[in-house]
Design an enzyme around this catalytic site. Structure first.
Site, short mmCIF file in Angstrom:
data_model
loop_
_atom_site.label_atom_id
_atom_site.label_comp_id
_atom_site.label_asym_id
_atom_site.label_seq_id
_atom_site.Cartn_x
_atom_site.Cartn_y
_atom_site.Cartn_z
N HIS A 1 -39.19 -101.86 -55.75
CA HIS A 1 -39.85 -100.82 -56.53
C HIS A 1 -39.01 -100.53 -57.77
O HIS A 1 -37.78 -100.52 -57.70
CB HIS A 1 -39.94 -99.55 -55.67
CG HIS A 1 -40.75 -98.44 -56.28
ND1 HIS A 1 -42.06 -98.20 -55.94
CD2 HIS A 1 -40.44 -97.53 -57.21
CE1 HIS A 1 -42.52 -97.17 -56.63
NE2 HIS A 1 -41.54 -96.74 -57.41
N GLU B 1 -46.75 -96.72 -60.38
CA GLU B 1 -45.38 -97.24 -60.53
C GLU B 1 -45.02 -97.54 -61.98
O GLU B 1 -43.84 -97.68 -62.31
CB GLU B 1 -45.21 -98.50 -59.66
CG GLU B 1 -43.76 -98.82 -59.37
CD GLU B 1 -43.57 -100.05 -58.50
OE1 GLU B 1 -44.48 -100.37 -57.70
OE2 GLU B 1 -42.49 -100.67 -58.61
N GLY C 1 -47.67 -98.28 -46.11
CA GLY C 1 -48.83 -97.41 -45.83
C GLY C 1 -48.44 -95.99 -45.44
O GLY C 1 -49.25 -95.26 -44.87
N ARG D 1 -32.38 -95.80 -49.01
CA ARG D 1 -32.65 -97.23 -49.07
C ARG D 1 -31.58 -97.97 -49.88
O ARG D 1 -31.24 -99.10 -49.55
CB ARG D 1 -34.03 -97.47 -49.70
CG ARG D 1 -35.14 -97.13 -48.75
CD ARG D 1 -36.48 -97.37 -49.36
NE ARG D 1 -37.51 -97.26 -48.34
CZ ARG D 1 -38.81 -97.41 -48.58
NH1 ARG D 1 -39.23 -97.66 -49.80
NH2 ARG D 1 -39.68 -97.31 -47.61
P1 ADP Z 1 -49.58 -98.89 -58.38
O1 ADP Z 1 -48.96 -98.53 -57.07
O2 ADP Z 1 -48.91 -98.24 -59.51
O3 ADP Z 1 -51.06 -98.74 -58.36
P2 ADP Z 1 -49.84 -101.69 -57.76
O4 ADP Z 1 -48.77 -102.68 -57.70
O5 ADP Z 1 -50.45 -101.25 -56.48
O6 ADP Z 1 -49.30 -100.46 -58.60
O7 ADP Z 1 -51.05 -102.23 -58.64
C1 ADP Z 1 -50.91 -102.76 -59.91
C2 ADP Z 1 -52.14 -103.64 -60.18
O8 ADP Z 1 -52.21 -103.96 -61.57
C3 ADP Z 1 -52.14 -104.95 -59.43
O9 ADP Z 1 -53.36 -105.14 -58.78
C4 ADP Z 1 -51.93 -106.00 -60.53
O10 ADP Z 1 -52.51 -107.26 -60.23
C5 ADP Z 1 -52.61 -105.33 -61.71
N1 ADP Z 1 -52.13 -105.80 -63.03
C6 ADP Z 1 -50.85 -105.98 -63.43
N2 ADP Z 1 -50.80 -106.40 -64.70
C7 ADP Z 1 -52.07 -106.49 -65.12
C8 ADP Z 1 -52.69 -106.90 -66.34
N3 ADP Z 1 -51.96 -107.29 -67.39
N4 ADP Z 1 -54.04 -106.90 -66.41
C9 ADP Z 1 -54.80 -106.50 -65.37
N5 ADP Z 1 -54.27 -106.13 -64.18
C10 ADP Z 1 -52.94 -106.12 -64.06
#
Ligand code: ADP
Length: 632
Positions: free
Chosen positions: A569, A598, A174, A456
């Site tokens: 990450h 990401e 956070g 890190r």
């Molecule tokens: P960022 O920080 O880039 O936003 P996160 O890890 O916080 O990345 O979020 C990525 C989101 O994408 C997660 O909620 C994950 O469940 C969702 N996700 C990953 N692959 C798929 C997919 N194939 N279809 C729909 N949602 C997806």
């Protein structure tokens, strides 16, 4: 407790009246293991029905637990059944609630299997949906994009694989880095950070842009030295330090763009109700005093702000949860126009984005196969399944494959980050005590072995080289005067972890006692602490090279808990321009598609600084949303 009586409940009463053993009406409680510790579930029953279920206490993952503690109990009462659907991505916590209800039902005298009633479901039909903007992924970048797209008046359809918003962003620390000159000057720090600036300015520039940025920072630094401020910062210094901290593998021009937008983005977050602690600190791995810490646990504050704001735009925002995007749809010119998806119940969802499609599916540190395939560098001795991860199960790098299938170039895919201080058993970070740098890292022998304010990757490699590949974070009453109020990242108290024997937390009234509990030589641990304090006082130079000193460790009680590096990450990903357009290898733009968060690979290079990822997903999520809304 809420009273929910439904048709199903009434039917259950009738059925049971016809035969099953009667329960003893009343209220019952059972404590069962949850994801991270004990969970207590309370139920209220009549002779033949469950009239209420409530999760009375739990230590489940902050942010994720909010999606199950209401929904699962309500579904159980509604259906008079324990065969309710679990929330995708929060299945362990969902099942823990169901198991708590099951145990409590036994106490009430329910028959075995009495509430294992099959729930009738509608037959799903395939769907074709159209919106101005389709966003894939409901983590940080996805919701930031949804906000800016709806702000621009576009209607948005968001596709999310799991049953919750948040992805890895909600379980992050956070923390948000950005230059904030007024606040930075109140940072609790006993040492000067100026040598870090001088060192970066003394470097031989590797190209013209590097030289230009150094010149700008040099001029700003000279101005700063004329003031009585004691922490220098500027967007250009933030960009330069981020680039250097990633071994110059990232793109400096992208980072200048990023750093310049960091502070306005902080203001945007605050305008939506996001709250930060009033003091700046230097989060571990951030390498500088520019970290803003969220008041709410982990990343939950961001999602509260995002969701509260989106709730006021319901006419423009729709989310399809439990739906996995599988491939992108292109037209005859190669423009991306939609996404093929499959919902959890198996039906097909075809989503068309009239103005654009945004991929915000995150990284792949939790996908063992991908991280082993791509991370070919010599940096990490082992990235197999033996290495724990901080990642959520839904974040598996799907978007990278989809982007590549339509021609996007992937860059820096060999760059993966291990977070040095995860729970050795679960990979969780919510159990980290907030000591604000007043702690030290020791190995199983009680020796210090690495600077706690370093990179890190360097910390993780140093921990891997210690006995059993683990370390203890050691702190004292100087950082946490009262364990009953001292908080962990997930907002539980230190006392909670101690009382429930969770996460390996130990406490002792003397340093010697702590050493004995941990099987260390007390004399070695005493020397470690004495040396550490001499560095804080500035009487000796730390051989590990730590720069940011805050407090001596002097006051009992003493505390420690074990930590291990976890795959966290991925710095590599889709090559984008600063407008979030994915690029082909020849530099051309893939029309109709935008990538943010990401999933992108341009920013963090060989080592992402702690506190820089949220800035990334907020800045570029916003840009992706605005550009997709405008079809730009
Ligand atoms: P960022 O920080 O880039 O936003 P996160 O890890 O916080 O990345 O979020 C990525 C989101 O994408 C997660 O909620 C994950 O469940 C969702 N996700 C990953 N692959 C798929 C997919 N194939 N279809 C729909 N949602 C997806």
């Amino acid at each position: 407790m809420k009273k929910l009586l439904s048709l199903a409940l009434a039917l259950a009463m009738l059925t049971l009246a016809a035969g099953a053993l009667a329960m003893t009406p009343g209220t019952y409680e059972a404590t069962v293991p949850g994801m991270h510790g004990p969970m207590t579930v309370g139920i209220t029953v009549t002779e033949d029905a469950i009239t209420d279920v409530e999760v009375l206490s739990n230590v489940e993952t902050p942010g994720l637990r909010d999606w199950v503690v209401e929904a699962i109990p309500a579904a159980v009462v509604e259906n008079q059944s324990l065969s309710v659907d679990v929330v995708t991505g929060v299945s362990i916590s969902s099942r823990a609630i169901l198991s708590g209800v099951r145990e409590a039902l036994k106490l009430a005298g329910a028959e075995d299997g009495q509430f294992d009633v099959e729930i009738a479901k509608e037959v799903p039909t395939d769907e074709e949906l159209t919106a101005d903007v389709v966003i894939v992924g409901g983590g940080g970048a996805g919701l930031a994009a949804a906000l800016s797209a709806t702000e621009a008046g576009a209607n948005v359809l968001l596709i999310e694989k799991t049953g919750f918003f948040g992805g890895n962003s909600i379980v992050s620390g956070g923390i948000f880095n950005c230059p904030d000159p007024d606040l930075q000057d109140y940072a609790d720090i006993t040492s000067s950070l100026d040598p870090l600036v001088e060192e970066a300015l003394a470097e031989e520039p590797v190209d013209e842009l590097h030289k230009q940025v150094q010149d700008t920072v040099r001029a700003q630094f000279e101005e700063y030295k004329k003031t009585d401020k004691h922490v220098f910062d500027s967007p250009e210094w933030f960009a330069l330090q981020t680039w250097n901290g990633g071994d110059k593998v990232g793109m400096l021009d992208h980072l200048l763009f990023y750093a310049e937008r960091a502070y306005p983005t902080l203001e945007w977050l605050e305008s939506m109700g996001m709250e930060f602690a009033p003091k700046i600190n230097s989060a571990s791995g951030s390498l500088y005093m520019r970290t803003h810490t969220a008041v709410m646990p982990n990343g939950t504050g961001y999602f509260k702000a995002f969701q509260d704001t989106l709730a006021t735009r319901q006419d423009l925002f729709t989310a399809k949860m439990d739906t996995t995007a599988e491939s992108l749809i292109t037209d005859e010119n190669g423009r991306v126009i939609g996404v093929n998806c499959t919902a959890k119940d198996g039906h097909k969802v075809t989503a068309y984005g009239k103005n654009g499609v945004i991929l915000a599916t995150g990284g792949f540190a939790g996908n063992v196969e991908m991280r082993v395939k791509y991370c070919t560098s010599e940096k990490w001795p082992d990235l197999s399944a033996k290495v724990i991860t901080t990642n959520m199960p839904g974040v598996t790098g799907d978007g990278l494959r989809m982007a590549q299938e339509v021609g996007a170039q992937l860059i820096n895919m060999d760059q993966i980050q291990l977070l040095p201080y995860a729970n050795p058993w679960t990979g969780a970070t919510s159990d980290i005590t907030l000591t604000y740098s007043a702690s030290c890292y020791i190995n199983k022998n009680g020796e210090r072995f690495v600077r706690e304010d370093g990179r890190r990757d360097e910390m993780s490699l140093a921990i891997i080289a210690q006995p059993d590949g683990l370390m203890y974070q050691l702190f004292s009453a100087d950082a946490v005067p009262d364990p009953a109020t001292g908080k962990t990242l997930g907002d539980k108290t230190v006392a909670y972890y101690l009382d429930n024997h969770l996460a390996g937390y130990v406490q002792a009234d003397t340093l010697e006692g702590l050493a004995e509990t941990l099987g260390m030589d007390p004399a070695v641990l005493q020397k470690t602490v004495d040396d550490f304090n001499s560095y804080v006082r500035g009487e000796a130079t730390d051989p590990c090279g730590r720069i940011t000193w805050t407090k001596e460790l002097k006051t009992a009680p003493w505390y420690a808990y074990p930590r291990k590096p976890a795959a966290h990450h991925t710095m590599g990903g889709v090559n984008i321009d600063v407008d979030t357009h994915p690029l082909r290898e020849d530099g051309s733009i893939i029309e109709g598609l935008y990538c943010a968060g990401e999933i992108t690979g341009n920013f963090h290079g060989a080592n992402r600084l702690g506190g820089n990822a949220i800035v990334d997903f907020c800045v570029f999520g916003r840009i992706a949303g605005a550009n997709a809304a405008a079809g730009k």
